[in-house]
Design a protein around this motif. Structure first.
Motif, PDB file in Angstrom:
ATOM      1  N   GLY A   1      59.700  -0.805  23.498  1.00 14.86           N
ATOM      2  CA  GLY A   1      59.758   0.356  24.032  1.00 14.86           C
ATOM      3  C   GLY A   1      59.642   0.318  25.748  1.00 14.86           C
ATOM      4  N   ASN A   2      58.594  -0.578  26.288  1.00 16.81           N
ATOM      5  CA  ASN A   2      58.580  -0.768  27.575  1.00 16.81           C
ATOM      6  C   ASN A   2      59.994  -1.279  28.323  1.00 16.81           C
ATOM      7  OD1 ASN A   2      57.944  -2.660  30.010  1.00 16.81           O
ATOM      8  ND2 ASN A   2      56.351  -1.179  29.750  1.00 16.81           N
ATOM      9  N   LEU A   3      60.995  -1.881  27.489  1.00 13.56           N
ATOM     10  CA  LEU A   3      62.051  -2.365  28.225  1.00 13.56           C
ATOM     11  C   LEU A   3      63.208  -0.987  27.897  1.00 13.56           C
ATOM     12  CD1 LEU A   3      62.797  -5.994  26.721  1.00 13.56           C
ATOM     13  CD2 LEU A   3      62.174  -5.191  29.096  1.00 13.56           C
ATOM     14  N   CYS A   4      62.895  -0.452  27.087  1.00 12.26           N
ATOM     15  CA  CYS A   4      63.915   0.836  26.751  1.00 12.26           C
ATOM     16  C   CYS A   4      63.495   2.228  27.447  1.00 12.26           C
ATOM     17  CB  CYS A   4      64.360   0.993  25.209  1.00 12.26           C
ATOM     18  SG  CYS A   4      64.889  -0.630  24.509  1.00 12.26           S
ATOM     19  N   GLN A   5      62.216   2.195  28.199  1.00  9.21           N
ATOM     20  CA  GLN A   5      61.739   3.630  28.565  1.00  9.21           C
ATOM     21  C   GLN A   5      62.661   4.261  29.302  1.00  9.21           C
ATOM     22  OE1 GLN A   5      58.182   3.154  31.462  1.00  9.21           O
ATOM     23  NE2 GLN A   5      58.568   0.950  31.232  1.00  9.21           N
ATOM     24  N   LYS A   6      62.496   5.457  29.560  1.00 12.47           N
ATOM     25  CA  LYS A   6      63.312   6.399  30.306  1.00 12.47           C
ATOM     26  C   LYS A   6      62.974   6.396  31.650  1.00 12.47           C
ATOM     27  CE  LYS A   6      66.196   7.537  27.489  1.00 12.47           C
ATOM     28  NZ  LYS A   6      67.875   7.307  27.693  1.00 12.47           N
ATOM     29  N   PRO A   7      63.667   6.495  33.000  1.00 10.13           N
ATOM     30  CA  PRO A   7      63.016   6.640  34.202  1.00 10.13           C
ATOM     31  C   PRO A   7      62.184   7.706  34.527  1.00 10.13           C
ATOM     32  CG  PRO A   7      65.648   7.002  33.778  1.00 10.13           C
ATOM     33  CD  PRO A   7      65.098   6.938  32.522  1.00 10.13           C
ATOM     34  N   ARG A   8      61.337   7.411  35.442  1.00  6.73           N
ATOM     35  CA  ARG A   8      60.474   8.555  36.009  1.00  6.73           C
ATOM     36  C   ARG A   8      60.781   9.144  37.141  1.00  6.73           C
ATOM     37  NH1 ARG A   8      55.983   9.146  32.613  1.00  6.73           N
ATOM     38  NH2 ARG A   8      56.595   7.699  31.195  1.00  6.73           N
ATOM     39  N   CYS A   9      61.968   9.148  37.480  1.00 11.97           N
ATOM     40  CA  CYS A   9      62.364   9.936  38.776  1.00 11.97           C
ATOM     41  C   CYS A   9      61.863  11.455  38.462  1.00 11.97           C
ATOM     42  CB  CYS A   9      63.902  10.225  38.913  1.00 11.97           C
ATOM     43  SG  CYS A   9      64.352  11.480  39.830  1.00 11.97           S
ATOM     44  N   TRP A  10      61.010  12.143  39.341  1.00 11.96           N
ATOM     45  CA  TRP A  10      60.568  13.362  39.116  1.00 11.96           C
ATOM     46  C   TRP A  10      61.702  14.523  38.628  1.00 11.96           C
ATOM     47  CZ3 TRP A  10      56.801  12.777  43.782  1.00 11.96           C
ATOM     48  CH2 TRP A  10      57.669  12.459  45.005  1.00 11.96           C
TER      49      TRP A  10
ATOM     50  N   TYR B   1      64.553  14.066  37.073  1.00 10.48           N
ATOM     51  CA  TYR B   1      64.867  13.857  35.995  1.00 10.48           C
ATOM     52  C   TYR B   1      63.883  14.103  34.680  1.00 10.48           C
ATOM     53  CZ  TYR B   1      66.062  10.835  31.785  1.00 10.48           C
ATOM     54  OH  TYR B   1      66.675  10.314  30.675  1.00 10.48           O
ATOM     55  N   ARG B   2      62.438  14.128  35.279  1.00  8.93           N
ATOM     56  CA  ARG B   2      61.469  14.345  34.461  1.00  8.93           C
ATOM     57  C   ARG B   2      61.137  15.839  34.358  1.00  8.93           C
ATOM     58  NH1 ARG B   2      58.913  10.421  30.492  1.00  8.93           N
ATOM     59  NH2 ARG B   2      60.387   8.664  30.965  1.00  8.93           N
ATOM     60  N   GLY B   3      61.657  16.188  35.454  1.00  9.94           N
ATOM     61  CA  GLY B   3      61.302  18.113  35.588  1.00  9.94           C
ATOM     62  C   GLY B   3      62.651  18.683  35.071  1.00  9.94           C
ATOM     63  N   GLU B   4      62.612  20.013  35.545  1.00  8.10           N
ATOM     64  CA  GLU B   4      63.691  20.829  34.879  1.00  8.10           C
ATOM     65  C   GLU B   4      65.200  20.602  35.634  1.00  8.10           C
ATOM     66  OE1 GLU B   4      61.712  24.563  34.690  1.00  8.10           O
ATOM     67  OE2 GLU B   4      60.343  23.890  33.458  1.00  8.10           O
TER      68      GLU B   4
END
Ligand SMILES: Cc1cc2nc3c(=O)[nH]c(=O)nc-3n(C[C@H](O)[C@H](O)[C@H](O)COP(=O)(O)OP(=O)(O)OC[C@H]3O[C@@H](n4cnc5c(N)ncnc54)[C@H](O)[C@@H]3O)c2cc1C
Ligand code: SF4
Length: 328
Positions: A112-121, A123-126
């Protein structure tokens, strides 16, 4: 709120692959990233396929070639504390120990650590940005404090994993199982840069899963380390991270790999620094030159120019420390 989905527990890798072949199916290992993504509507899923019960994907053991096999469901905490990883693949245990918080390290898996999704705010936002199928990258004109200084094209994320850089420096491979059988890919080629495809993070095709990670036998004289700088001492992703794997013969550094995290959309090999180190007596002057070479081609954005001196200092300091350890 988490949207509705059906939930299935796979009883074998083959069964997981069959379920994951359904439209809108997603793999669930520790769930620490997936559930947040579903809750925040970063992703959707009609079926969540738990692979968490698959014993064959757990544990750490030797390979016939003298290396180490790590099942993809092995937790980050197990990797951080494993005695062989701590003594022979130190960069990996150090990187794992730097991931998130103790709770997340106990629940999160290496796959899961290798496949996790990016943390760009964005991308993670709306924001319906390029990576989510939209038509623009909001970070270009917006808040790009934590974005990349290398390898940005169309999208400017940094890869969020600490362990991925350590695995890339240690020349690990990922074993993938899917509808068309099994294949092995170098960790270094597992993540997809946005210049190739900004809508995906890894080479995984639908219904493929990572089953294990293979570390090669450590070379005689290998010294490795990982260091990360973050904004807070509590859990946080890397502002800058560097994994080093250097093979010493006497006081000569005969081989060198440097892989950066927090730098680029994929774990980033600082090949310019490697060339300065290889074949040298790694003294403080050489370490400073290598660190300078590592950042020479950086392309910072408006707000993240601070990353250049940060990486330079981090790499110089770490090369100096590893040279002292290597010559002992
Ligand atoms: C608050 C917070 C802080 C964090 N800080 C850090 C940090 O500092 N450094 C860092 O490196 N990470 C950090 N992480 C990420 C964390 O390490 C990951 O969430 C975790 O390792 C993912 O593992 P998991 O088993 O929970 O994956 P899941 O959440 O189950 O899955 C994550 C993604 O990978 C896919 N997936 C999972 N396993 C497989 C597999 N075997 N094959 C194919 N696809 C798979 C899932 O479909 C999903 O898309 C942080 C996470 C959180 C929530
Ligand atoms: S950096 Fe990538 S993920 Fe972030 S807004 Fe731009 S396209 Fe989206």
């Amino acid at each position: 709120m988490i949207p509705n989905f059906s939930y299935t527990r796979a009883k074998s890798v083959d069964e997981a692959i069959r379920y994951l072949s359904l439209d809108g199916a997603r793999a669930h290992a520790g769930g620490t990233d997936l559930l947040g993504c579903l809750r925040d509507h970063v992703l959707d899923a009609t079926t969540v396929v738990s692979i968490a019960g698959l014993k064959e994907l757990k544990g750490i053991g030797p390979t016939p070639a003298g290396g180490l096999r790590i099942g993809s469901l092995t937790t980050i905490a197990e990797i951080a504390s494993h005695p062989i990883i701590r003594s022979k693949y130190r960069a990996l245990s150090m990187a794992a120990a730097e991931v998130a918080s103790p709770q997340l390290r106990n629940q999160g898996t290496i796959g899961g650590n290798l496949c996790q999704k990016p943390r760009c705010w964005y991308y993670r936002g709306e924001f319906h940005c390029l990576r989510k199928g939209g038509d623009q990258c909001y970070a270009v004109e917006g808040e790009n404090l934590y974005h990349c200084i290398f390898g940005g094209e169309n999208c400017f994320i940094v890869h969020p994993s600490d362990t991925a850089s350590a695995l890339a420096a240690l020349q690990a491979s990922v074993v993938i199982a899917g509808p068309n059988g099994q294949q092995t890919v170098a960790v270094e080629n597992f993540h997809v840069p946005p210049s190739e495809d900004y809508t995906r993070e890894t080479v995984l095709e639908p219904a493929e899963i990572v089953t294990e990670i293979i570390l090669p036998a450590p070379a005689d004289g290998l010294q490795s380390s990982y260091r990360k700088v973050r904004a807070r001492r509590a859990w946080d992703f890397a502002l800058a991270g560097a994994a080093l794997a250097i093979v010493f013969s006497g006081d000569q550094a005969v081989d060198c790999r440097v892989a950066l995290s927090g730098a680029a959309p994929v774990p980033w090999r600082a090949t310019e620094a490697e060339e300065v180190v290889k074949g040298s007596r790694l003294d403080p002057d050489r370490a400073a030159k290598a660190a300078e070479a590592a950042v020479k081609n950086a392309e910072p954005m408006e707000q993240n120019k601070y990353k250049i001196p940060l990486f330079r200092g981090l790499i110089e300091q770490q090369l100096t420390a590893i040279a002292q350890a290597g010559s002992r």
